[in-house]
Design a protein around this motif. Structure first.
Motif, PDB file in Angstrom:
ATOM      1  N   GLY A   1       0.819  -1.213   0.000  1.00 22.50           N
ATOM      2  CA  GLY A   1       0.000   0.000   0.000  1.00 22.50           C
ATOM      3  C   GLY A   1       0.851   1.261   0.000  1.00 22.50           C
ATOM      4  O   GLY A   1       0.501   2.263  -0.655  1.00 22.50           O
ATOM      5  N   THR A   2       1.971   1.226   0.723  1.00 22.33           N
ATOM      6  CA  THR A   2       2.892   2.365   0.731  1.00 22.33           C
ATOM      7  C   THR A   2       3.484   2.587  -0.656  1.00 22.33           C
ATOM      8  O   THR A   2       3.577   3.719  -1.141  1.00 22.33           O
ATOM      9  CB  THR A   2       4.017   2.133   1.750  1.00 22.33           C
ATOM     10  OG1 THR A   2       3.449   1.846   3.035  1.00 22.33           O
ATOM     11  CG2 THR A   2       4.922   3.353   1.868  1.00 22.33           C
ATOM     12  N   ALA A   3       3.880   1.496  -1.303  1.00 14.99           N
ATOM     13  CA  ALA A   3       4.399   1.592  -2.671  1.00 14.99           C
ATOM     14  C   ALA A   3       3.330   2.147  -3.610  1.00 14.99           C
ATOM     15  O   ALA A   3       3.620   2.981  -4.477  1.00 14.99           O
ATOM     16  CB  ALA A   3       4.872   0.225  -3.149  1.00 14.99           C
TER      17      ALA A   3
ATOM     18  N   VAL B   1       3.524  -1.714  -9.817  1.00 16.92           N
ATOM     19  CA  VAL B   1       3.668  -3.146 -10.096  1.00 16.92           C
ATOM     20  C   VAL B   1       4.152  -3.876  -8.845  1.00 16.92           C
ATOM     21  O   VAL B   1       3.684  -4.981  -8.531  1.00 16.92           O
ATOM     22  CB  VAL B   1       4.631  -3.371 -11.282  1.00 16.92           C
ATOM     23  CG1 VAL B   1       5.029  -4.844 -11.399  1.00 16.92           C
ATOM     24  CG2 VAL B   1       3.985  -2.896 -12.587  1.00 16.92           C
ATOM     25  N   PHE B   2       5.072  -3.274  -8.109  1.00 17.56           N
ATOM     26  CA  PHE B   2       5.536  -3.861  -6.845  1.00 17.56           C
ATOM     27  C   PHE B   2       4.370  -4.017  -5.870  1.00 17.56           C
ATOM     28  O   PHE B   2       4.236  -5.042  -5.198  1.00 17.56           O
ATOM     29  CB  PHE B   2       6.622  -2.975  -6.235  1.00 17.56           C
ATOM     30  CG  PHE B   2       7.105  -3.448  -4.890  1.00 17.56           C
ATOM     31  CD1 PHE B   2       8.047  -4.460  -4.793  1.00 17.56           C
ATOM     32  CD2 PHE B   2       6.612  -2.890  -3.721  1.00 17.56           C
ATOM     33  CE1 PHE B   2       8.489  -4.908  -3.552  1.00 17.56           C
ATOM     34  CE2 PHE B   2       7.041  -3.322  -2.475  1.00 17.56           C
ATOM     35  CZ  PHE B   2       7.986  -4.334  -2.392  1.00 17.56           C
ATOM     36  N   ALA B   3       3.513  -2.990  -5.795  1.00 21.39           N
ATOM     37  CA  ALA B   3       2.323  -3.089  -4.935  1.00 21.39           C
ATOM     38  C   ALA B   3       1.457  -4.260  -5.362  1.00 21.39           C
ATOM     39  O   ALA B   3       0.940  -5.018  -4.523  1.00 21.39           O
ATOM     40  CB  ALA B   3       1.529  -1.781  -4.999  1.00 21.39           C
ATOM     41  N   GLY B   4       1.295  -4.432  -6.675  1.00 19.86           N
ATOM     42  CA  GLY B   4       0.523  -5.566  -7.184  1.00 19.86           C
ATOM     43  C   GLY B   4       1.153  -6.895  -6.829  1.00 19.86           C
ATOM     44  O   GLY B   4       0.455  -7.861  -6.512  1.00 19.86           O
ATOM     45  N   MET B   5       2.477  -6.948  -6.851  1.00 15.26           N
ATOM     46  CA  MET B   5       3.169  -8.199  -6.524  1.00 15.26           C
ATOM     47  C   MET B   5       3.007  -8.567  -5.055  1.00 15.26           C
ATOM     48  O   MET B   5       2.864  -9.748  -4.715  1.00 15.26           O
ATOM     49  CB  MET B   5       4.650  -8.089  -6.884  1.00 15.26           C
ATOM     50  CG  MET B   5       4.910  -8.094  -8.378  1.00 15.26           C
ATOM     51  SD  MET B   5       6.636  -7.802  -8.780  1.00 15.26           S
ATOM     52  CE  MET B   5       6.616  -8.012 -10.560  1.00 15.26           C
TER      53      MET B   5
ATOM     54  N   ALA C   1      -6.636  -8.593  -7.225  1.00 17.21           N
ATOM     55  CA  ALA C   1      -6.408  -7.145  -7.278  1.00 17.21           C
ATOM     56  C   ALA C   1      -4.970  -6.867  -7.686  1.00 17.21           C
ATOM     57  O   ALA C   1      -4.698  -5.930  -8.450  1.00 17.21           O
ATOM     58  CB  ALA C   1      -6.699  -6.515  -5.912  1.00 17.21           C
ATOM     59  N   GLY C   2      -4.039  -7.684  -7.188  1.00 13.94           N
ATOM     60  CA  GLY C   2      -2.635  -7.493  -7.517  1.00 13.94           C
ATOM     61  C   GLY C   2      -2.353  -7.687  -8.996  1.00 13.94           C
ATOM     62  O   GLY C   2      -1.713  -6.844  -9.640  1.00 13.94           O
ATOM     63  N   VAL C   3      -2.828  -8.805  -9.559  1.00 16.74           N
ATOM     64  CA  VAL C   3      -2.547  -9.040 -10.981  1.00 16.74           C
ATOM     65  C   VAL C   3      -3.382  -8.114 -11.860  1.00 16.74           C
ATOM     66  O   VAL C   3      -2.969  -7.766 -12.974  1.00 16.74           O
ATOM     67  CB  VAL C   3      -2.775 -10.514 -11.368  1.00 16.74           C
ATOM     68  CG1 VAL C   3      -1.749 -11.409 -10.694  1.00 16.74           C
ATOM     69  CG2 VAL C   3      -4.180 -10.979 -11.057  1.00 16.74           C
TER      70      VAL C   3
END
Length: 639
Positions: free
Chosen positions: A222-224, A266-270, A304-306
């Motif tokens: 979430g921070t990312a 993308v990092f947040a999604g990962m 949600a991530g992908v």
């Protein structure tokens, strides 16, 4: 009409959740949950039929979203202080400061950004959330009743449980429909808080520990996400997702500054999709009740991530960054498939295979061609249905036999013929042609043609996947039983199992229709060309062809003749396994005469090759390599 549909899919679950929180009458709760599930499913179908849209609610809602952001962050901060978790505390403080800067100093005209925007990708996601997610919620009615009886609770915690389950559905619908990235951030953090509460629902020591781990890892994501949209506002000058996507080609050419916020998002999604080195939060979530596992793994949290990674793919298409996303996804796909192969715990197999399939979707987003994006969208759809089905089957089986170990499911047809059959259907749709999951994997591998390393990793990962699915199916089919008595099951448990099994078969059968009506329009919108022609309903591309209906015919004939031959086998033709030596049967248990004249019963089991596929053996190296790739992606973007 559009306002009503958005209200029903996004806001109604929030209102229903509030009602369920204070409602104590179980029968009324059941009626409300079933009715809400039906309304959500119908609304999502109506929204799909209406097609793409863009809309802005009243300005008051912007204020409410901003207020909601701060409420969630302070709740998370309170949890961090209460648990004395410094990571959660400092990440929450960073988000609060960042949000103040973004809301009050950077974004001047909130109301000028349309809050909601949907194309066919968003509508497919709403369909998955509202139908698959709702079926999981209905399943929870019967499951949680038995779950609480097993725990011997004096006071039911179902009001709190279903509050977060239904709230989760509304937050996910809001997330995939959001156009304003500040709105998306609010719904993103809603799912983080809901997952924390649901994983820790049973309030055992291990549940609290795993909930806390899930929270800090997702707060990191979430921070990312927040700092990613702060940089987007600075670099692009807008937080409108539609505008960012429309200007995607110019960003791909320009590169440079846009890649840093892309990396952060993308990092947040990962992290949300539990990719290495953050997979432990999702495997730890297995301590939660089964409906939570199913919801997190199939239709909501991890999707949600992908979703955000696939959604942003047109923006970073053609960049070095996209290549690293593909490499990361392919590696994690293969690595976590190997981890799944080393497990006998059914939920852990499903957890690692989920992470693996999500990594395959990420690899497709990184390959970033029309064929790869087609594979990614189809994987999201088919995986949601089949994986939800498998999780719900494991939950029903565990409550019946008291174990989630697949070795204890040997000959399950003798105990639970209906559930065993449904589980076999779920496994088949995950691993056999012409079902959608296998077809989408074929598309993914073909989309990587010309990229040797990616092709090898995707092909090997798919092969390992077949290993653990075949092992599981073979165990359940391993003991033929004539006329097994059907098990008793609550209708709220049985109906979702049957509906999901039917959906897995029907949607695969009509995959050409799904592609033409839902997937091809998304691909054409951002990539200007659809990758597949459909002569006679078969998928045809310059690289190869996938014969959908001939394969269905062949599979049907194979099952017909197999069943025909199986019915001819008589009891007299069945024999006990030959083990050499002096065999004997005692109390119906085959074995042999052992030392001191004692009967040694037969024991059978699979090899799990822990020296090659064990968590202890692989996890450390998987995490190191995945982290190294992420660091290269970050510093490459900064430079």
């Amino acid at each position: 009409m559009l306002d009503t549909l958005v209200f029903v899919t996004v806001l109604l679950p929030f209102l229903v959740a509030a009602v369920l929180l204070v409602l104590r009458e179980q029968n009324v709760r059941k009626v409300i949950l079933v009715a809400t599930a039906g309304v959500l499913a119908l609304a999502s179908l109506a929204m799909l039929r209406g097609g793409a849209f863009i809309m802005s609610p009243a300005p008051l809602y912007d204020t409410l979203i901003t207020l909601g952001d701060f409420v969630i962050l302070f709740v998370v901060l309170f949890v961090g202080i209460k648990r004395k978790n410094q990571i959660i505390i400092w990440l929450s403080v960073a988000q609060i400061i960042g949000l103040i800067i973004l809301d009050f100093f950077m974004v001047k005209e909130h109301g000028n950004i349309p809050a909601f925007f949907a194309d066919d990708l968003s509508l497919v996601m709403v369909l998955i959330i509202s139908i698959v997610g709702s079926l999981i919620a209905v399943y929870g009615i019967g499951y949680m009743k038995e779950h609480e009886e097993h725990l011997h609770l004096t006071k039911s915690k179902q009001p709190q449980f279903f509050f977060f389950i239904v709230l989760f559905l509304g937050a996910m619908n809001g997330l995939v429909l959001a156009n304003n990235l500040l709105w998306m951030y609010f719904f993103w953090e809603c799912t983080t808080l809901c997952s924390f509460m649901l994983i820790g629902h049973d309030d055992t020591e291990i549940a609290r520990k795993n909930a806390e781990r899930a929270l800090w890892m997702n707060v990191l994501g979430g921070t990312a996400f927040l700092f990613g949209i702060i940089l987007l506002q600075k670099v692009v000058g807008t937080l409108s997702l539609q505008e960012i996507l429309a200007r995607g080609p110019e960003f791909a050419v320009a590169g440079g500054a846009i890649l840093v916020p892309m990396f952060l998002l993308v990092f947040a999604g990962m992290t949300k999709a539990a990719q290495a080195p953050f997979q432990s939060w999702l495997t730890g979530a297995m301590v939660a009740p089964t409906p939570v596992s199913a919801l997190l793994h199939s239709s909501t949290m991890v999707k949600a991530g992908v979703y955000i990674i696939v959604r942003l793919a047109p923006v970073y298409a053609g960049t070095y960054f996209s290549n690293f996303v593909a490499l990361f996804g392919a590696f994690v796909f293969l690595a976590t498939a190997c981890l799944a192969a080393g497990q006998s715990n059914g939920k852990k197999i499903l957890a690692y295979s989920t992470i693996s399939n999500l990594a395959l979707i990420i690899a497709c987003a990184g390959i970033n061609t029309p064929a790869a994006i087609t594979a990614a969208i189809l994987l999201i759809l088919f995986h949601a249905i089949s994986k939800a089905l498998m999780f719900l089957c494991v939950g029903a089986i565990e409550q019946k036999i008291g174990s989630r170990d697949i070795e204890d499911m040997r000959g399950l047809f003798a105990v639970m013929p209906r559930t065993a059959l449904v589980a076999i259907i779920g496994i088949m749709t995950m691993m056999l042609p012409p079902f959608g999951m296998l077809m989408a994997k074929w598309m993914a591998i073909e989309s990587a043609h010309g990229q040797f390393l990616l092709m090898i990793m995707l092909a090997l990962g798919s092969g390992v996947t077949v290993l653990f699915w075949c092992r599981w199916a073979g165990l359940m089919l391993g003991t033929p039983v004539a006329k097994a008595k059907p098990e008793a099951q609550d209708i709220t448990v049985r109906a979702p199992l049957y509906i999901l099994a039917g959906l897995a078969l029907v949607v695969s059968f009509f995959s050409p229709v799904v592609y033409n009506s839902l997937v091809a329009p998304v691909v054409k919108m951002y990539y200007k060309a659809a990758p597949y022609a459909l002569p006679y309903g078969n998928f045809d591309s310059p690289v190869g062809i996938f014969l959908v209906y001939p394969l269905f015919l062949l599979l049907g004939l194979g099952f017909y003749f197999a069943l025909k031959q199986a019915r001819k086998v008589t009891a007299a033709q069945c024999s006990q396994p030959y083990m050499c030596g002096e065999q004997q049967t005692v109390d119906g248990k085959p074995g042999f005469l052992g030392p001191l004249g004692l009967h040694v019963p037969v024991q059978s089991g699979n090899y799990y090759l822990e020296q090659f596929f064990g968590e202890t053996m692989l996890s450390k190296w998987i995490n190191v390599i995945a982290l190294a790739v992420l660091v290269i992606m970050l510093f490459g973007g900064a430079l």
